[in-house]
Motif scaffolding. Structure first.
Motif, short mmCIF file in Angstrom:
data_model
loop_
_atom_site.label_atom_id
_atom_site.label_comp_id
_atom_site.label_asym_id
_atom_site.label_seq_id
_atom_site.Cartn_x
_atom_site.Cartn_y
_atom_site.Cartn_z
N ASN A 143 0.75 -1.11 -0.05
CA ASN A 143 -0.04 0.23 -0.01
C ASN A 143 0.90 1.26 0.09
O ASN A 143 0.46 2.16 -0.78
CB ASN A 143 -0.85 -0.07 1.07
CG ASN A 143 -1.83 -1.02 1.11
OD1 ASN A 143 -2.42 -1.38 0.07
ND2 ASN A 143 -2.53 -1.37 1.96
N HIS A 156 2.57 1.52 -3.44
CA HIS A 156 1.45 2.18 -4.12
C HIS A 156 1.00 3.59 -4.27
O HIS A 156 0.92 4.37 -5.35
CB HIS A 156 0.09 1.35 -3.94
CG HIS A 156 -1.08 1.65 -5.25
ND1 HIS A 156 -1.02 1.25 -6.44
CD2 HIS A 156 -2.17 2.13 -4.70
CE1 HIS A 156 -1.68 1.58 -7.29
NE2 HIS A 156 -2.82 1.99 -6.16
N LYS A 157 1.09 3.80 -3.11
CA LYS A 157 0.58 5.32 -2.80
C LYS A 157 1.92 6.37 -3.14
O LYS A 157 1.52 7.44 -3.98
CB LYS A 157 0.51 5.79 -1.21
CG LYS A 157 -1.09 5.04 -0.77
CD LYS A 157 -0.84 5.21 0.89
CE LYS A 157 -2.17 4.89 1.39
NZ LYS A 157 -2.32 4.96 2.80
N TYR A 212 4.01 5.40 -5.88
CA TYR A 212 3.96 5.55 -7.09
C TYR A 212 2.95 6.31 -7.65
O TYR A 212 3.07 7.03 -8.56
CB TYR A 212 3.43 3.85 -7.59
CG TYR A 212 3.20 3.74 -9.02
CD1 TYR A 212 4.21 3.68 -10.19
CD2 TYR A 212 1.89 3.60 -9.52
CE1 TYR A 212 4.14 3.72 -11.28
CE2 TYR A 212 1.64 3.61 -10.78
CZ TYR A 212 2.73 3.49 -11.75
OH TYR A 212 2.45 3.25 -12.96
N ARG A 213 1.55 6.30 -6.91
CA ARG A 213 0.61 7.35 -7.42
C ARG A 213 1.01 8.46 -7.47
O ARG A 213 0.83 9.59 -8.17
CB ARG A 213 -0.61 7.02 -6.66
CG ARG A 213 -1.39 5.73 -7.21
CD ARG A 213 -3.02 5.66 -6.69
NE ARG A 213 -3.05 5.42 -5.34
CZ ARG A 213 -3.42 6.38 -4.43
NH1 ARG A 213 -3.66 7.49 -4.88
NH2 ARG A 213 -3.29 6.29 -3.29
N LYS A 214 1.75 9.28 -6.26
CA LYS A 214 2.23 10.44 -6.07
C LYS A 214 3.22 10.65 -7.07
O LYS A 214 3.10 11.99 -7.54
CB LYS A 214 2.70 10.52 -4.70
CG LYS A 214 1.23 10.67 -3.49
CD LYS A 214 2.06 10.89 -2.28
CE LYS A 214 0.67 11.15 -1.27
NZ LYS A 214 1.34 11.41 0.19
N LEU A 265 3.57 9.44 -9.87
CA LEU A 265 2.96 9.53 -11.28
C LEU A 265 2.22 10.86 -11.39
O LEU A 265 2.36 11.29 -12.62
CB LEU A 265 2.19 8.38 -11.43
CG LEU A 265 1.34 8.11 -12.83
CD1 LEU A 265 2.64 7.83 -13.81
CD2 LEU A 265 0.36 7.14 -12.77
N VAL A 266 1.66 11.35 -10.52
CA VAL A 266 0.80 12.63 -10.59
C VAL A 266 1.95 13.81 -10.59
O VAL A 266 1.67 14.51 -11.51
CB VAL A 266 0.00 12.70 -9.11
CG1 VAL A 266 -0.51 14.15 -9.20
CG2 VAL A 266 -1.17 11.73 -9.21
N LYS A 292 3.12 13.68 -14.28
CA LYS A 292 2.36 14.35 -15.26
C LYS A 292 2.25 15.67 -15.09
O LYS A 292 2.11 16.33 -15.97
CB LYS A 292 1.09 13.71 -14.71
CG LYS A 292 0.75 11.88 -15.27
CD LYS A 292 -0.77 12.00 -15.03
CE LYS A 292 -1.16 10.48 -15.31
NZ LYS A 292 -2.23 9.98 -15.33
N THR A 350 -9.34 14.30 -17.37
CA THR A 350 -8.25 13.50 -17.52
C THR A 350 -7.06 14.07 -18.40
O THR A 350 -7.49 15.08 -19.14
CB THR A 350 -8.42 11.96 -18.00
OG1 THR A 350 -9.21 12.62 -19.25
CG2 THR A 350 -9.51 11.52 -17.13
#
Length: 453
Positions: free
Chosen positions: A18, A21-22, A24-26, A28-29, A32, A211
């Motif tokens: 978890n 994953h968090k 990774y998401r941060k 990735l954001v 971007k 998106t």
């Protein structure tokens, strides 16, 4: 279960997953956001490069339309997180637009339209070129500066006015989570008039559906569909017209320099010539004034006082009136030529001045003052305005000249109608080359005393 037996389930593997994953998401954001910002900086730099020549077009078009206001217009708008920023746009309205709007809103029908759409149909506040900028959406181009500064995005909600915050109601908290955009759902809707409430709905839908793919779609639709529909790409004529206008202004600048130099030389000759004319008048027993001043039609229809050596007797206008009333032959001749070939009002010295065209010499004073040019259409009398008809509007776009096409094409032998046609021809084709040709022909005509009267 005893207190000391209470256990908390602990799945280390699941917890680590978890966390990663968090992260990774941060990450990735973050990536971007960085990529989006780099793309926006690149696009805004290209936009600003294009903005430079476009600003020149706007400047010269405003100059052409006698609009002396500023090119750009700044206005407070609501940005991300409710921060107020100044949005840049090309000015499309007259300088006192707010005062005009305030007066217009006294009308209930107009007020209702404005409250519903936040814009007016056929807005009378728009400048001549402002209408073109609005129709093509080119008035938004300076907002690339806001994008470069990080205050706006290429795609996003509409940049709302601070005074619209209350009307945005609960929408406000969602919309301000994004940077406002140059384009968005509202701009690609294809609707010329969108209610304020519908606009809010569109921006809320953007908030929930946002998106990267949606932003790309909106940007592509704007470039490939919306700009084409608004004819934003059809700027070729605008650029050609601006180039022609710049060339015309440079030509007028050079012409003015020639006029100033020529008038200084002319006035230097005028001083001793005035003494000669004064002495000649006295020898002929004419004790009237040397100069004659008459109001004529100047550029843009403005009146000015034109100077000439007096070549007629005192009270010539009254004599002409009497001649026209009592002599049909004289009346027909004057109607056709707007002058008389063997004019009984001309003095002895005046006859010499007219034959040699020296009576026009004091007009170099008008040239120096900027009321006339050395070459141009004839300086018409106000009583001739009605006879000029549709030719008037075109002819008065030029400064009247001491000499012109009609002066080198027969002068007194040219009918009034043909004179108008020649002056229209000069207006439509005049350039420095034609002016020089007319000047050389004028010298030859005067030396040969052709068509003088």
């Amino acid at each position: 279960m005893e207190e000391h037996e209470i256990t908390i389930p602990f799945d280390a593997e699941s917890l680590q997953e978890n966390i990663f994953h968090k992260l990774y998401r941060k990450l990735l954001v973050f990536v971007k956001v960085i990529i989006k910002r780099i793309v926006e900086i690149a696009i805004s730099l290209i936009g600003i490069i294009l903005l430079i020549p476009l600003s020149m077009v706007v400047f010269f078009q405003n100059l052409k339309n006698h609009d002396n206001g500023s090119i750009f217009y700044t206005q407070n708008r609501i940005g991300k997180n409710g921060k107020i920023f100044k949005i840049y746009k090309f000015r499309t309205m007259v300088n006192n637009a707010n005062e005009i709007l305030e007066a217009m809103l006294q009308d209930e029908e107009i007020k209702k339209e404005y409250e519903t759409y936040r814009k007016l149909t056929n807005d009378p506040r728009l400048t001549k070129f402002g209408k073109v900028l609005r129709a093509t959406s080119l008035d938004e181009f300076p907002q690339f500066i806001n994008v470069l500064k990080g205050e706006m995005s290429i795609v996003g909600p509409r940049p709302y006015l601070p005074e619209e915050k209350e009307e945005m109601s609960s929408y406000y908290n969602y919309i301000v989570q994004h940077k406002p955009g140059i384009t968005g759902v509202y701009q690609i809707s294809g609707r010329e008039k969108v209610k304020f409430s519908d606009r809010l709905d569109m921006d809320l839908k953007y908030h929930y559906g946002k998106t990267t793919l949606m932003d790309i779609k909106i940007a592509l639709i704007t470039v490939l569909v919306t700009f084409r529909r608004k004819k934003t790409y059809n700027v070729r004529e605008m650029l050609l017209d601006t180039t022609h206008f710049i060339g015309r202004q440079l030509s007028l600048f050079v012409k003015r320099i020639v006029d100033i130099i020529g008038s200084i030389v002319g006035i230097a000759i005028l001083v001793p010539l005035t003494i000669v004319v004064w002495v000649g008048n006295r020898l002929c027993g004419d004790k009237g004034p040397v100069f004659y001043v008459q109001e004529r039609i100047g550029k843009h229809g403005e009146n000015f006082k034109m100077y000439k050596f007096r070549s007629m007797v005192i009270g010539a206008d009254d004599i002409l009136k009497e001649l026209l009333e009592n002599n049909e032959e004289v009346r027909n001749e004057y109607s056709k030529y707007k002058k008389l070939k063997n004019d009984p009002r001309v003095t002895k010295m005046g006859e010499f001045l007219r034959r040699t065209s020296l009576d026009e010499f004091p007009q170099f004073i008008n040239v120096l003052k900027g009321e006339m040019s050395i070459v141009g259409p004839r300086a018409y009398l106000f009583r001739e305005k009605g006879d000029m008809g549709e030719a008037y509007e075109r002819i008065v776009k030029c400064k009247p000249g001491i000499t012109g096409l009609w002066q080198v094409s027969g002068r007194s032998d040219v009918s009034f109608k043909n004179r108008l046609n020649m002056d229209i021809e000069y207006f439509e084709t005049h350039n420095l080359g034609l002016d020089m040709e007319i000047l050389f022909k004028t010298v030859a005509t005067v030396l040969n005393k052709e068509g003088a009267a």
